[in-house]
Design an enzyme around this catalytic site. Structure first.
Site, PDB file in Angstrom:
ATOM      1  N   SER A 128       5.993  41.160  51.545  1.00 23.11           N
ATOM      2  CA  SER A 128       6.801  42.155  50.843  1.00 23.11           C
ATOM      3  C   SER A 128       7.801  41.499  49.907  1.00 23.11           C
ATOM      4  CB  SER A 128       7.557  43.012  51.867  1.00 23.11           C
ATOM      5  OG  SER A 128       8.544  43.814  51.254  1.00 23.11           O
ATOM      6  N   TYR A 155      13.162  44.546  58.593  1.00 25.62           N
ATOM      7  CA  TYR A 155      11.813  44.607  58.016  1.00 25.62           C
ATOM      8  C   TYR A 155      11.541  43.365  57.178  1.00 25.62           C
ATOM      9  CZ  TYR A 155       8.076  45.921  54.805  1.00 25.62           C
ATOM     10  OH  TYR A 155       6.924  45.928  54.052  1.00 25.62           O
TER      11      TYR A 155
END
Length: 325
Positions: A128, A155
């Site tokens: 990501s 995350y």
């Protein structure tokens, strides 16, 4: 050749599996089909595979290492596109252990299955852009060589941890792996927790939308078809070399960051309605801006985004009306 796609009921997994099938691959999809967002949407995605003889689906938890290993071995998987994960920056504030199980234990399960099964040639997995942390946009995009040691969300931390885990497995076992740092993905069949999707639901229902960061945020919005182009391009070019050189990370984005207010204006045009906006401060875990330098992926595969935001949001709006009536 058989490709395993984890997260096949998800947004990117669904699109990737269909593209693989279109080009003649045999695809095995796995997904837990949880209720992080509407399971009916996931079921509708899976229904699009009905009647396709080269697609097989199994519902399982990727953190179940024995089950994942069994699928990889039994189905004689030769390549893996690992897209299953617990997504969402804000959700990680309230439910941290979901990220430990899905993102960390799940990633380890997939790597272990690949290294023990004969014939796995390449593991491509989703990282990501969040690994870059909160940083200002300069004249150039975020580069894979930039520091990634200051995550602002759990995350992001789990995604960076997955990259390091993969680096170690390449060094230890020579497992060829490519981590793709996704920048904001959007389009038909998208995720309802993403801003453009949730905004559309509220706008069409006549409800106000909350604009966080006072509308000053910017994102490198990347259309789903362009993302799949990059995934398959990377999949077809496994890293060469020995040891740690058999792992790499690559950005995959649009290289054209767009301000949040500009995105909302484009979405309003696509939906044919004006949103009532409620301005809110930045939320914990959010970053100000993202901007992908995709030169490495381009050099490797010829990758180049084709769909501009206005066009992509028009396609999303058409799908949204059709799907939700």
């Amino acid at each position: 050749m058989t490709v395993l796609v984890t997260g096949a009921a998800g947004f990117v997994g669904h699109a990737t599996a269909h593209r693989l099938l279109t080009r003649g691959e045999r695809v095995v999809g796995i997904d837990i089909v949880n209720d992080y967002y509407d399971p009916a949407l996931k079921a509708a995605r899976l229904a699009t595979f009905d009647g396709l003889p080269d697609f097989t689906f199994e519902r399982l938890d990727i953190a179940d290492a024995a089950a994942v290993a069994d699928v990889v071995r039994r189905e004689r998987v030769t390549r893996v596109v690992h897209l299953a994960a617990q997504a969402g920056v804000r959700y990680s504030i309230e439910n941290p252990f979901a990220y430990e199980r899905s993102n960390l234990a799940g990633h380890l399960s997939v790597m272990e299955a690949c290294r023990h099964a004969p014939g796995v040639e390449h593991l491509v997995y989703a990282s990501s852009s969040s690994v870059y942390g909160d940083r200002p946009i300069g004249g150039q995009g975020f580069s894979e060589d930039d520091p990634v040691d200051a995550p602002v969300s759990l995350y992001a931390a789990t995604k960076r941890a997955c990259e390091l885990m993969s680096q170690s497995y390449a060094a230890l076992y020579g497992l060829p792996q490519t981590g793709l740092r996704f920048f904001t993905v959007y389009g038909p069949w998208g995720r309802p927790d993403m801003a453009y999707f949730s905004f559309s639901q509220k706008i069409m229902a006549g409800e106000p939308i909350e604009v966080f960061g006072e509308g000053r945020m910017a994102r490198d919005f990347t259309y789903i078809d362009d993302i799949v182009d990059g995934i398959l391009g990377a999949l077809d070019h496994p890293p060469a070399g020995e040891g740690a050189a058999r792992h790499r990370v690559l950005n995959i984005g649009d290289s054209h960051p767009v301000g949040l207010m500009e995105m909302i204006e484009s979405l309003e045009r696509a939906l044919g309605r004006t949103a009532e906006k409620v301005m809110r401060p930045m939320q914990k875990g959010d970053v100000t801006a993202t901007f992908a330098d995709v030169s490495k992926l381009h050099a490797l595969t010829g990758y180049g985004p084709k769909v501009m935001l206005d066009v992509g949001l028009e396609r999303f709006a058409a799908w949204f009306r059709g799907h939700y009536g």
